[in-house]
Design an enzyme around this catalytic site. Sequence first.
Site, PDB file in Angstrom:
ATOM      1  N   SER A   1      16.687  93.689 -17.927  1.00 37.72           N
ATOM      2  CA  SER A   1      16.821  92.492 -18.433  1.00 37.72           C
ATOM      3  C   SER A   1      16.100  91.546 -18.029  1.00 37.72           C
ATOM      4  CB  SER A   1      18.629  92.107 -19.333  1.00 37.72           C
ATOM      5  OG  SER A   1      19.119  91.661 -17.428  1.00 37.72           O
ATOM      6  N   ASN A   2      15.974  91.421 -16.567  1.00 43.09           N
ATOM      7  CA  ASN A   2      15.111  90.578 -16.551  1.00 43.09           C
ATOM      8  C   ASN A   2      13.361  91.297 -16.148  1.00 43.09           C
ATOM      9  OD1 ASN A   2      15.748  88.294 -14.402  1.00 43.09           O
ATOM     10  ND2 ASN A   2      17.590  90.090 -13.678  1.00 43.09           N
TER      11      ASN A   2
ATOM     12  N   ARG B   1      14.029 108.730   2.147  1.00 45.63           N
ATOM     13  CA  ARG B   1      13.445 107.893   1.669  1.00 45.63           C
ATOM     14  C   ARG B   1      12.005 107.708   1.751  1.00 45.63           C
ATOM     15  NH1 ARG B   1      16.247 102.777   2.268  1.00 45.63           N
ATOM     16  NH2 ARG B   1      16.085 103.769   4.995  1.00 45.63           N
TER      17      ARG B   1
ATOM     18  N   MET C   1      17.982  98.903  -6.917  1.00 46.86           N
ATOM     19  CA  MET C   1      18.752  98.742  -5.845  1.00 46.86           C
ATOM     20  C   MET C   1      18.497  99.450  -4.231  1.00 46.86           C
ATOM     21  SD  MET C   1      20.283  96.003  -7.682  1.00 46.86           S
ATOM     22  CE  MET C   1      22.404  95.734  -6.288  1.00 46.86           C
ATOM     23  N   ARG C   2      17.392 100.076  -4.775  1.00 43.01           N
ATOM     24  CA  ARG C   2      17.425 101.360  -3.060  1.00 43.01           C
ATOM     25  C   ARG C   2      16.778  99.961  -1.963  1.00 43.01           C
ATOM     26  NH1 ARG C   2      17.932 106.065  -3.880  1.00 43.01           N
ATOM     27  NH2 ARG C   2      16.415 106.697  -2.246  1.00 43.01           N
TER      28      ARG C   2
ATOM     29  N   LEU D   1      14.137  99.134   0.523  1.00 40.48           N
ATOM     30  CA  LEU D   1      12.389  99.853   0.716  1.00 40.48           C
ATOM     31  C   LEU D   1      12.680 100.298   2.210  1.00 40.48           C
ATOM     32  CD1 LEU D   1      11.099  97.856  -1.471  1.00 40.48           C
ATOM     33  CD2 LEU D   1      11.731  99.619  -2.226  1.00 40.48           C
TER      34      LEU D   1
ATOM     35  N   HIS E   1      16.920  87.744  -6.600  1.00 43.75           N
ATOM     36  CA  HIS E   1      18.261  88.354  -6.139  1.00 43.75           C
ATOM     37  C   HIS E   1      19.208  87.073  -6.976  1.00 43.75           C
ATOM     38  CE1 HIS E   1      21.371  89.410  -3.254  1.00 43.75           C
ATOM     39  NE2 HIS E   1      21.934  88.316  -3.411  1.00 43.75           N
TER      40      HIS E   1
ATOM     41  N   VAL F   1      16.760  93.230   4.484  1.00 44.72           N
ATOM     42  CA  VAL F   1      17.787  93.075   3.103  1.00 44.72           C
ATOM     43  C   VAL F   1      17.325  91.787   2.347  1.00 44.72           C
ATOM     44  CG1 VAL F   1      18.816  93.624   1.633  1.00 44.72           C
ATOM     45  CG2 VAL F   1      18.447  95.130   3.357  1.00 44.72           C
TER      46      VAL F   1
ATOM     47  N   GLU G   1      18.188  83.298 -14.174  1.00 46.73           N
ATOM     48  CA  GLU G   1      16.896  84.660 -13.795  1.00 46.73           C
ATOM     49  C   GLU G   1      15.668  84.928 -14.711  1.00 46.73           C
ATOM     50  OE1 GLU G   1      18.451  88.144 -12.019  1.00 46.73           O
ATOM     51  OE2 GLU G   1      20.820  87.206 -11.739  1.00 46.73           O
TER      52      GLU G   1
HETATM   53  C1  GAR Z   1      20.168  91.133 -11.447  1.00 49.18           C
HETATM   54  O1  GAR Z   1      20.712  90.368 -11.699  1.00 49.18           O
HETATM   55  C2  GAR Z   1      19.125  90.751 -10.117  1.00 49.18           C
HETATM   56  O2  GAR Z   1      19.588  89.568  -9.770  1.00 49.18           O
HETATM   57  C3  GAR Z   1      20.005  92.161  -9.333  1.00 49.18           C
HETATM   58  O3  GAR Z   1      20.183  92.478 -10.227  1.00 49.18           O
HETATM   59  C4  GAR Z   1      20.611  92.750 -11.456  1.00 49.18           C
HETATM   60  C5  GAR Z   1      19.564  92.809 -12.350  1.00 49.18           C
HETATM   61  O4  GAR Z   1      19.830  92.873 -13.791  1.00 49.18           O
HETATM   62  N1  GAR Z   1      18.948  91.929  -8.618  1.00 49.18           N
HETATM   63  C6  GAR Z   1      19.422  92.314  -7.283  1.00 49.18           C
HETATM   64  O5  GAR Z   1      21.066  92.211  -6.615  1.00 49.18           O
HETATM   65  C7  GAR Z   1      18.774  92.451  -5.913  1.00 49.18           C
HETATM   66  N2  GAR Z   1      19.759  92.302  -4.238  1.00 49.18           N
HETATM   67  P1  GAR Z   1      18.205  93.052 -14.538  1.00 49.18           P
HETATM   68  O6  GAR Z   1      18.032  95.240 -14.850  1.00 49.18           O
HETATM   69  O7  GAR Z   1      18.792  93.267 -16.260  1.00 49.18           O
HETATM   70  O8  GAR Z   1      17.448  92.731 -14.306  1.00 49.18           O
END
Ligand code: GAR
Length: 196
Positions: free
Chosen positions: A14-15, A67, A92-93, A95, A111, A146, A176
């Site tokens: 979604s972001n 990795r 979510m990996r 780096l 984040h 991280v 976000e």
């Molecule tokens: C979002 O809330 C983003 O901030 C979070 O994962 C979600 C992804 O949503 N990211 C983290 O937690 C990174 N540490 P999205 O796939 O709909 O953008």
Amino acid sequence: MKIRVAVLIGGRGSNMDALLAAARDPAYPAEIVLVLSNNPAASGLATATAAGVPILAIDHRPYKGDRAAHEVAIDAALRAVGVEVVCLAGYMRVLTPFLVGAWAGRILNIHPSLLPAYPGLHTHRRALEAGETQHGCTVHLVTQGVDEGPILAQAVVPVLPDDTEATLAACVLIQEHRLYPAALADFARALRRPLP
Ligand code: GAR
């Protein structure tokens, strides 16, 4: 010239969608030239395709835990299309030093907390359990630690007495989607600004 951006997603995206929407404005200083995921089943890849943006899935599983080798493939894909800035959006990996070093100062992440509070997972639940009255989200540069890099922008939301993890997450997510495109625009303009 617009800054060439790749968005790395893990799932929903979604972001990424918010970045794509912002980048449709001809005045926006960045263009999304690639959406990449380590997860071939990420639903965001279909959304990006529907939006006419090139996608690439580089599955981490065949790399069997190597990795850095997985990241070498990602790095090559980014360079092949002339990417200048990488936006992590639910990628979510963690780096390795290879990719962080190769793109130092050029990787942004979003984040769902007011960093440095609540790095890592389950940020909304932890903020509720701690009795926070404010929560939010952060766009920051990615460094080796991280969720630790320099903060570029933050948005604050109030925590309401009857908030649940789901309602708080939804409220933060709205912010976000506003914060990330604005932070990327500022970052891209600063990159293009001529040196004095
Ligand atoms: C979002 O809330 C983003 O901030 C979070 O994962 C979600 C992804 O949503 N990211 C983290 O937690 C990174 N540490 P999205 O796939 O709909 O953008």
